[in-house]
Design a protein around this motif. Structure first.
Motif, short mmCIF file in Angstrom:
data_model
loop_
_atom_site.label_atom_id
_atom_site.label_comp_id
_atom_site.label_asym_id
_atom_site.label_seq_id
_atom_site.Cartn_x
_atom_site.Cartn_y
_atom_site.Cartn_z
N HIS A 119 -3.02 0.24 -4.34
CA HIS A 119 -1.87 -0.74 -4.30
C HIS A 119 -0.55 0.27 -4.66
O HIS A 119 -0.66 1.10 -5.29
CB HIS A 119 -2.14 -1.82 -5.10
N LYS A 177 -2.58 -9.87 8.76
CA LYS A 177 -3.67 -10.34 8.12
C LYS A 177 -4.03 -11.70 8.31
O LYS A 177 -5.13 -12.27 8.58
CB LYS A 177 -3.63 -10.23 6.50
N GLY A 221 -14.13 -1.31 7.20
CA GLY A 221 -14.39 -2.29 6.19
C GLY A 221 -15.61 -3.01 6.21
O GLY A 221 -16.42 -3.27 5.24
N SER A 259 -19.40 -1.00 3.14
CA SER A 259 -19.60 -1.78 2.21
C SER A 259 -20.83 -2.67 2.44
O SER A 259 -21.62 -2.94 1.37
CB SER A 259 -18.39 -2.76 1.90
N SER A 288 -12.02 -7.76 -5.03
CA SER A 288 -10.93 -7.56 -5.49
C SER A 288 -9.96 -8.84 -6.02
O SER A 288 -10.72 -9.92 -5.95
CB SER A 288 -9.96 -6.74 -4.84
N TRP A 347 2.29 -6.60 7.39
CA TRP A 347 0.79 -6.78 6.77
C TRP A 347 0.46 -8.31 6.82
O TRP A 347 -0.66 -8.92 7.30
CB TRP A 347 0.63 -6.18 5.63
N CYS A 387 -10.27 -8.76 -0.21
CA CYS A 387 -10.96 -8.35 0.92
C CYS A 387 -10.78 -9.32 2.07
O CYS A 387 -11.04 -10.66 1.74
CB CYS A 387 -12.48 -8.09 0.74
N ARG A 403 0.82 -1.20 0.13
CA ARG A 403 0.03 -0.03 -0.10
C ARG A 403 0.85 1.12 -0.06
O ARG A 403 1.92 1.20 0.66
CB ARG A 403 -0.87 0.06 1.43
N ARG A 419 -4.21 -9.17 -1.80
CA ARG A 419 -4.94 -8.00 -0.96
C ARG A 419 -6.47 -8.20 -1.11
O ARG A 419 -6.95 -7.13 -0.56
CB ARG A 419 -4.51 -6.87 -1.64
C1 HEM Z 1 -19.97 -6.51 0.43
C2 HEM Z 1 -19.05 -6.10 1.23
C3 HEM Z 1 -17.60 -5.85 0.91
C4 HEM Z 1 -16.94 -5.42 -0.21
C5 HEM Z 1 -17.63 -5.45 -1.42
C6 HEM Z 1 -15.65 -5.45 -0.01
C7 HEM Z 1 -14.44 -4.92 -0.91
C8 HEM Z 1 -13.31 -4.96 -0.76
C9 HEM Z 1 -12.20 -4.44 -1.49
C10 HEM Z 1 -12.48 -4.05 -3.05
C11 HEM Z 1 -11.18 -4.19 -1.02
C12 HEM Z 1 -9.71 -3.73 -1.62
C13 HEM Z 1 -8.91 -4.86 -1.93
C14 HEM Z 1 -7.70 -4.59 -2.81
O1 HEM Z 1 -6.96 -3.45 -2.20
O2 HEM Z 1 -7.43 -5.09 -3.70
C15 HEM Z 1 -11.45 -4.87 0.55
C16 HEM Z 1 -10.36 -4.90 1.54
C17 HEM Z 1 -10.59 -5.19 2.87
N1 HEM Z 1 -11.99 -5.26 3.36
FE1 HEM Z 1 -13.42 -5.65 2.24
N2 HEM Z 1 -15.13 -5.56 1.22
C18 HEM Z 1 -16.61 -6.10 2.13
C19 HEM Z 1 -16.78 -6.43 3.23
C20 HEM Z 1 -15.89 -6.33 4.17
C21 HEM Z 1 -16.10 -7.04 5.60
C22 HEM Z 1 -17.54 -7.44 6.17
C23 HEM Z 1 -15.06 -6.78 6.16
C24 HEM Z 1 -14.62 -7.07 7.60
C25 HEM Z 1 -15.26 -7.22 8.76
C26 HEM Z 1 -13.97 -6.22 5.36
C27 HEM Z 1 -12.47 -6.04 5.67
C28 HEM Z 1 -11.64 -5.54 4.68
C29 HEM Z 1 -10.21 -5.43 5.01
C30 HEM Z 1 -9.60 -5.56 6.45
C31 HEM Z 1 -9.62 -5.06 3.78
C32 HEM Z 1 -8.20 -4.93 3.83
C33 HEM Z 1 -7.41 -6.40 3.20
C34 HEM Z 1 -5.91 -5.89 2.86
O3 HEM Z 1 -5.43 -4.77 2.77
O4 HEM Z 1 -5.10 -6.87 2.84
N3 HEM Z 1 -14.54 -6.21 4.07
N4 HEM Z 1 -12.70 -5.08 0.53
#
Ligand code: HEM
Length: 497
Positions: free
Chosen positions: A374, A128, A303, A307, A436, A124, A442, A100, A440
């Motif tokens: 990213h 994770k 997060g 969403s 995604s 990270w 989600c 990042r 990385r």
């Molecule tokens: C429909 C629901 C959701 C969508 C569409 C979504 C989508 C995403 C996307 C597109 C990313 C970025 C990935 C990237 O950088 O390439 C992401 C990262 C992340 N999401 Fe979600 N998310 C959802 C629900 C959640 C939930 C329920 C949680 C946790 C309780 C969560 C926690 C996170 C975290 C911690 C990251 C960072 C991952 C990393 O940096 O390694 N998300 N999410």
């Protein structure tokens, strides 16, 4: 004394010098990814960028190819488009594309680069892995996650029933319920909807997201943060985030120290603390710390709230606009689960239409269109172009989810059928990438799938969602900000007899 001719010559000289300086400073390295046009000095393409860049990026992709660059100030941003390119980069070269970049607001927290969302490298990976492991454990056996979700849904359903079919803005209520689920996972307790602590958390994260729209530009032109009167909301954004973090830290202390009990680790903070104590007790090398935990709690809270809330609001919006699909989903629940018990996660394989309805909602709404930024830890080459170390890289997920070559010419029409085969069985597709791709991806994907399924199946079993005015159902246009959310709309929620 200068004559008129001397003045003209001096002016011409000055203009030529400025022009040459501009051409020198902004000369293009032919190895860099192409740009739609030459960037202007100091601002780059900033003045050209629309508030919603999605249509513009589509056009620039046609003009420049799958990989193009845009400049904000002197900072280059690379946009990656199309399934093949995202696979070639995020999936096939994870070591080159999984870091990042530093973000201004994250640095202002004093614990920038910690947690999961904004961390990079080995730190990270460890955070994770631990976070995923704890969530997985909660989902096993007794399935603490499903229990917490179902408990919250029953309160949510009572709230919806209390509206007695009167028009209600669904976004306000989904927001509260989704935030409450995260609270029950990370703190082990849900709150009454009117509880001041829950309201404080929600207003804190909403302010942070809305501030980010104003101060995001500071990431690319850092000196803007010194502009007087806090025009770009740099100070306000930092203060709001600090307040939210301070409040979350109080819970980390409460659940991780004051009330901590090694034998009762049914909430995230306690489970993380127990794991950290164990590793430290064995003198094993670890980055686990109270600061990392506080930051992860923030990551999960933000997060897991916005969403999810947007996606559920989209599901209900499509249900109102496509009553025939709503009916089909209800009939599937009626015929498979019946009406005597609430649906559980084990029902999912049998409820293919409901699952396809959710997937189509996620595909069409594409709530997180550009994922999160990213960067690459070193200079890398993609399709012959050089991406210098530290470049901001945006994976354009919408370019995949809305690609007519993948989904067909009706790509912008809501149609759950596209996720079902001729026998009505669920058809998963690798190009379905709302969470995604690559390392990385989600962290909450599994939780989100369980949560969305349990919410939608239970709500459709209990209620009918109707437009306030049957002659003009609410618009399906979105509002583009940090994410793509539905425009505010009202719905009538009528209990099925
Ligand atoms: C429909 C629901 C959701 C969508 C569409 C979504 C989508 C995403 C996307 C597109 C990313 C970025 C990935 C990237 O950088 O390439 C992401 C990262 C992340 N999401 Fe979600 N998310 C959802 C629900 C959640 C939930 C329920 C949680 C946790 C309780 C969560 C926690 C996170 C975290 C911690 C990251 C960072 C991952 C990393 O940096 O390694 N998300 N999410």
């Amino acid at each position: 004394m200068f004559t008129g001719t001397d003045d003209f010559t001096t002016l011409l000289g000055a203009v030529t010098l400025l022009l040459l300086t501009y051409l020198w400073c902004f000369r293009r390295d032919p190895k860099l990814p192409p740009s739609p046009c030459r960037p202007l000095p100091f601002v780059g393409h900033l003045l050209l960028l629309q508030k919603d860049p999605r249509p513009q990026f589509k056009q620039w992709r046609e003009q420049c190819g799958d990989l193009f660059s845009v400049y904000i100030g002197g900072t280059m941003i690379v946009v990656l488009n199309g399934y093949q390119l995202l696979k070639e980069t995020l999936v096939q070269r994870p070591d080159d594309f999984s870091d990042r970049p530093k973000l201004f607001l994250d640095e202002e927290t004093g614990i920038g680069g910690l947690g999961v969302v904004m961390a990079s490298g080995q730190k990270w990976k460890e955070q994770k892995k631990v976070t995923l492991q704890i969530l997985r454990n909660f989902g096993l056996g007794k399935n603490i996650l499903a229990e917490k979700i179902q408990e919250e849904i029953s309160f949510f359903a009572d709230l919806l029933a209390s509206f007695n079919g009167q028009p209600v803005d669904i976004k306000d209520v989904t927001n509260v319920s989704m935030a409450n689920i995260v609270c029950s996972i990370i703190f082990g307790q849900r709150f009454e909807y009117s509880d001041a602590r829950l309201q404080r958390l929600i207003s804190g994260y909403m302010a942070t997201l809305s501030d980010q729209q104003s101060n995001g530009v500071i990431n690319f032109i850092p000196m803007l943060k010194y502009i007087p009167f806090d025009v770009f909301k740099a100070k306000r954004g930092a203060k709001n985030l600090q307040t939210l973090l301070g409040f979350l830290r109080e819970f980390v202390v409460l659940k991780g120290k004051t009330e901590f009990n090694e034998h009762n680790i049914g909430n995230f903070i306690a489970a993380y603390t127990a794991e950290m104590n164990e590793l430290k007790g064995k003198n094993e090398a670890t980055n686990m710390s109270e600061d990392n935990l506080t930051k992860i709690v923030l990551d999960l809270f933000i997060g897991g709230s916005f969403s999810m809330s947007h996606t559920l609001s989209w599901c209900i919006l499509y249900a109102i606009n496509f009553p025939e699909y709503q009916k089909k989903a209800y009939e599937e629940i009626h015929d498979t689960v019946g009406l005597d018990r609430v649906p559980c996660f084990k029902d999912r394989p049998k409820l293919a239409y409901v699952t396809a309805f959710i997937m189509e909602t996620q595909r069409l709404s594409s709530t997180v269109p550009f994922a999160l930024p990213h960067t690459c830890p070193r200079d890398v080459y993609v399709r012959g172009y050089k991406i210098p170390k530290g470049t901001y890289i945006y994976p354009n997920l919408s370019s995949v989810l809305h690609d007519p070559n993948i989904w067909g010419q009706d790509v912008l029409t809501f149609n759950p059928q596209r996720f079902l085969d001729e026998d009505g069985k669920l058809r998963t597709r690798e190009e379905f990438v709302p969470f995604s791709m690559g390392r990385r991806m989600c962290l909450g994907e599994a939780l989100a799938n369980m949560q969305l399924f349990l919410y939608l199946a239970t709500l459709l079993q209990k209620f009918q969602f109707l437009p306030v005015d049957a002659a003009s159902p609410p618009s399906m246009e979105d509002v583009f900000g940090f994410s793509a959310s539905p425009m505010p709309y009202e719905v009538r929620i009528v209990e099925r007899s």
